[in-house]
Design an enzyme around this catalytic site. Structure first.
Site, PDB file in Angstrom:
ATOM      1  NE  ARG A 199      -4.039  -1.822   2.120  1.00  0.00           N
ATOM      2  CZ  ARG A 199      -5.261  -1.803   3.209  1.00  0.00           C
ATOM      3  NH1 ARG A 199      -4.998  -0.997   4.052  1.00  0.00           N
ATOM      4  NH2 ARG A 199      -6.107  -2.918   3.064  1.00  0.00           N
ATOM      5  NE  ARG A 212      -0.013   6.843  -9.434  1.00  0.00           N
ATOM      6  CZ  ARG A 212      -0.528   6.669 -10.563  1.00  0.00           C
ATOM      7  NH1 ARG A 212      -0.684   7.653 -11.475  1.00  0.00           N
ATOM      8  NH2 ARG A 212      -1.220   5.614 -10.943  1.00  0.00           N
ATOM      9  CG  ASN A 245      -5.327   0.209  -8.101  1.00  0.00           C
ATOM     10  OD1 ASN A 245      -5.552   0.351  -9.082  1.00  0.00           O
ATOM     11  ND2 ASN A 245      -6.381   0.280  -7.116  1.00  0.00           N
ATOM     12  CG  ASP A 282     -12.250   3.486 -13.738  1.00  0.00           C
ATOM     13  OD1 ASP A 282     -11.554   4.385 -13.158  1.00  0.00           O
ATOM     14  OD2 ASP A 282     -11.604   2.263 -13.563  1.00  0.00           O
ATOM     15  CB  THR A 311     -12.544  -0.033  -2.776  1.00  0.00           C
ATOM     16  OG1 THR A 311     -11.507  -0.293  -3.389  1.00  0.00           O
ATOM     17  CG2 THR A 311     -12.725   1.503  -2.372  1.00  0.00           C
TER      18      THR A 311
END
Length: 336
Positions: free
Chosen positions: A100, A107, A139, A167, A249
């Site tokens: 995480r 990034r 991600n 999305d 999520t």
């Protein structure tokens, strides 16, 4: 003396039936991995489900919990271990594992740390399931899909990122709620990066074959008096809001992943906005992965639809690709 089993059963044929090939493995048994597992079980897509994680106690607990539902789902074999050998001969391997982002971390640094994790994961997948399809969910999904492709040595049609499938679902939900029409009847796409630079394709939004742009030429622009452009802002901010409220999520992406798996496991040849290698498409010059409308089958990602985008949409798509490449170009240690 005969055992209870011998008294109960009269055998007609005693050789074991040949094993089925319908097997899915999930790497990472956190909230997202387990949401994917539950959603897959509900769709009854596989005979074997394998879970891999490094936290052994939690992993065993999750396995036992799922096994306890065996009377209610139709997956006869659920196994879990930190040893990748249990994933052998998978049709499909889903990667939800990863580190995480820490507070204040760039990034680039996040991705670089994930490379170290993926260098342990991907070779093990390749070793035990050399013919599988890999679906990357962690991600930043587009860059991690690129990394997986590089580390695996697989052809690009067998390395897919979950991309903008969620999305797009959020986008269609927004249209649905605003119009009072089912999201399955509201057609529209979000392409590009799964992230802030994603691109809503307003030129393709329609209901019942009626193009929104023909009814409102300014739709999706800052000149639109009806403010439809807030849809994309809500799509981008939706995950941040969920994380703020519950910490993570999981269910939306779980349902999304199960839908992608259903398309591939059942060879349905449906079109999904998923992440694929797009060099040479829409004027994109670099080897980046981002979402375009793709046809999925039991062979993997078999076709990309040549979308007729307007100039501003194509410009935004190239900008999305450039955003990814700006991080990707500085990555190190991408050899297996």
């Amino acid at each position: 003396m005969a055992t209870l089993q011998e008294k109960l059963i009269h055998h007609v044929y005693q050789q074991k039936a040949p094993c089925s090939r319908n097997k899915i493995s999930i790497i990472g048994a956190g909230q997202v991995g387990m949401a994917c597992a539950v959603c897959l079980l509900n769709k009854e897509l596989m005979d074997d489900l394998a879970l891999v994680d490094v936290i052994e106690d939690r992993l065993r607990g999750e396995m036992l919990d799922l096994q306890d539902g065996g009377l209610f789902h139709k997956t006869p074999k659920i196994v879990a271990d930190k040893d990748y050998a249990i994933t052998a001969n998978s049709n499909l391997v889903i990667i939800t594992a990863g580190v995480r982002q820490q507070e204040g971390e760039s990034r680039l640094n996040l991705v670089q740390r994930n490379i170290n994790v993926y260098k342990m994961i991907v070779p093990q997948i390749v070793k035990y399931s050399p013919d599988c399809i890999i679906l990357v969910v962690s991600n930043p999904v587009d860059i991690l899909t690129y990394i997986t492709w590089k580390l695996s040595g697989f052809p690009k049609h067998r390395v897919i990122g979950s991309g903008c499938n969620l999305d797009t679902a959020r986008f269609r939900l927004y249209l649905s709620e605003k119009l009072g029409i089912s999201p399955s009847s509201c057609h529209g796409w979000v392409l590009g990066e799964h992230g802030d630079s994603s691109v809503p394709i307003w030129s393709g939004v329609s209901v019942g074959g009626v193009s929104f742009q023909k009814l409102n030429a300014d739709i999706g622009t800052e000149h639109d008096k009806e403010k439809w452009n807030t849809a994309h802002k809500e799509v981008v901010e939706r995950a941040y809001e969920i994380i703020r409220l519950k910490g993570y999520t999981c269910w939306g992406i779980g349902f999304s992943v199960a839908e992608l798996c259903e398309t591939m496991m059942k060879n349905l040849c449906r079109t999904h906005p998923v992440s694929t290698m797009v060099k040479g498409m829409h004027g994109i010059e670099h080897e980046v992965f981002l979402s375009l409308p793709c046809v999925l089958s039991s062979a993997g990602l078999c076709m990309v639809i040549n979308s007729s985008l307007k100039k501003d949409e194509e410009d935004k798509l190239r900008n999305s690709a450039q955003t990814l490449y700006a991080i990707q170009k500085d990555l190190k240690d991408l050899t297996p």
